[in-house]
Design a protein around this motif. Structure first.
Motif, mmCIF file in Angstrom:
data_model
loop_
_atom_site.group_PDB
_atom_site.id
_atom_site.type_symbol
_atom_site.label_atom_id
_atom_site.label_comp_id
_atom_site.label_asym_id
_atom_site.label_seq_id
_atom_site.Cartn_x
_atom_site.Cartn_y
_atom_site.Cartn_z
ATOM 1 N N GLY A 117 41.611 43.475 42.764
ATOM 2 C CA GLY A 117 40.670 43.143 41.710
ATOM 3 C C GLY A 117 40.130 41.729 41.828
ATOM 4 N N LEU A 118 39.513 41.267 40.732
ATOM 5 C CA LEU A 118 38.798 40.000 40.739
ATOM 6 C C LEU A 118 39.742 38.802 40.752
ATOM 7 C CD1 LEU A 118 36.017 38.634 40.537
ATOM 8 C CD2 LEU A 118 36.219 38.767 38.052
ATOM 9 N N PHE A 119 40.888 38.910 40.045
ATOM 10 C CA PHE A 119 41.777 37.768 39.902
ATOM 11 C C PHE A 119 43.019 37.914 40.769
ATOM 12 C CE2 PHE A 119 39.653 38.163 35.686
ATOM 13 C CZ PHE A 119 38.906 37.008 35.759
ATOM 14 N N ARG A 120 43.513 36.807 41.231
ATOM 15 C CA ARG A 120 44.792 36.792 41.928
ATOM 16 C C ARG A 120 45.901 36.795 40.874
ATOM 17 N NH1 ARG A 120 43.635 31.905 46.032
ATOM 18 N NH2 ARG A 120 42.286 31.285 44.305
ATOM 19 N N VAL A 121 46.833 37.714 40.999
ATOM 20 C CA VAL A 121 47.864 37.888 39.972
ATOM 21 C C VAL A 121 49.120 37.116 40.355
ATOM 22 C CG1 VAL A 121 49.310 39.557 38.764
ATOM 23 C CG2 VAL A 121 46.952 40.142 39.316
ATOM 24 N N PHE A 122 49.516 36.227 39.472
ATOM 25 C CA PHE A 122 50.787 35.521 39.655
ATOM 26 C C PHE A 122 51.495 35.484 38.314
ATOM 27 C CE2 PHE A 122 47.470 32.400 38.855
ATOM 28 C CZ PHE A 122 48.027 31.523 37.941
#
Length: 234
Positions: A117-122
């Motif tokens: 998706g659009l955002f990098r997940v952390f």
């Protein structure tokens, strides 16, 4: 350049029971792999004293959060902003020291596997920071704003994720300028989160899977996504 202090922080309030044996075992892996780092265990008494003495201006919001896990989220940001070091959840296992990849870093978060998706997940299960880091200060400012106490979400999970948890962190990260983002290192997932939540559950259940075992080749740490907080009502 200021370096990340050699101190490991882990929290277990004791409010919902004593530290489980398996978490104690995982906690020992950090002492084993970082023998020259100070190890700091935070219980509920120590957390309360810390907020009252070091951040009295945030005590009102801290004690007004509707869910305990919001407090356990929020305290880790205060600890890193004031003291610095490495914060790591008890459902994380150290495989080997990651000091080599932390060299010349001032603020770090662990990316999650298969973050599309659009955002990098952390997430906030593992974080490192120098004291007084600008991004950590930005997090603290948001998390302890009184707007986080306004009921806005339809479930406990969404409330936590959006006020003190990963969704809040990701939104704040996306407000940074390109230059500011350069000062926040998102550790590649294959180093610190080699499994998805479902894969981690397979590992916990003892499922034999060579493909998953191979994921450990580059790992410095493994997140098992136990999520005890989601099973409580508080």
């Amino acid at each position: 350049m200021q370096k990340i202090p050699k101190i490991i922080h882990q929290i277990w309030s004791g409010v919902d029971g004593p530290l489980p044996k398996e978490f104690k075992t995982l906690g020992e892996t950090w002492k084993r792999d970082y023998p020259d780092w100070e190890y700091c265990y935070w219980d509920n008494k120590k957390m309360i004293e810390f907020v009252k003495s070091e951040y009295p201006e945030h005590w009102y919001v801290y004690q007004k959060y509707p869910f305990n896990v919001q407090r356990w989220d929020a305290i880790r940001y205060l600890i890193l902003e004031k003291i610095g070091g490495m914060y790591v959840d008890f459902d994380y296992e150290s495989m080997r020291s990651m000091e080599e990849i932390l060299d010349n870093k001032t603020c770090c978060f662990s990316l999650e596997k298969d973050a599309g998706g659009l955002f990098r997940v952390f997430n906030n299960a593992m974080m490192m920071s120098t004291p007084n880091h600008p991004f950590m200060h930005k997090i603290v400012k948001f998390v302890f704003s009184r707007t986080t106490l306004i009921p806005q979400y339809t479930s406990k999970n969404l409330t936590i994720f959006n006020t003190t948890g990963p969704y809040a962190l990701i939104r704040l990260y996306e407000t940074l300028t390109p230059t500011e983002k350069q000062d926040v290192y998102l550790i590649p997932a294959h180093f610190v989160s080699p499994f998805t939540g479902l894969e981690a559950e397979e590992i916990r259940l003892g499922v034999e899977n060579q493909e998953l075992e191979d994921c450990l080749d580059d790992a410095y740490a493994v997140h098992y996504y136990v999520s005890n907080w989601a099973k409580t009502n508080n």
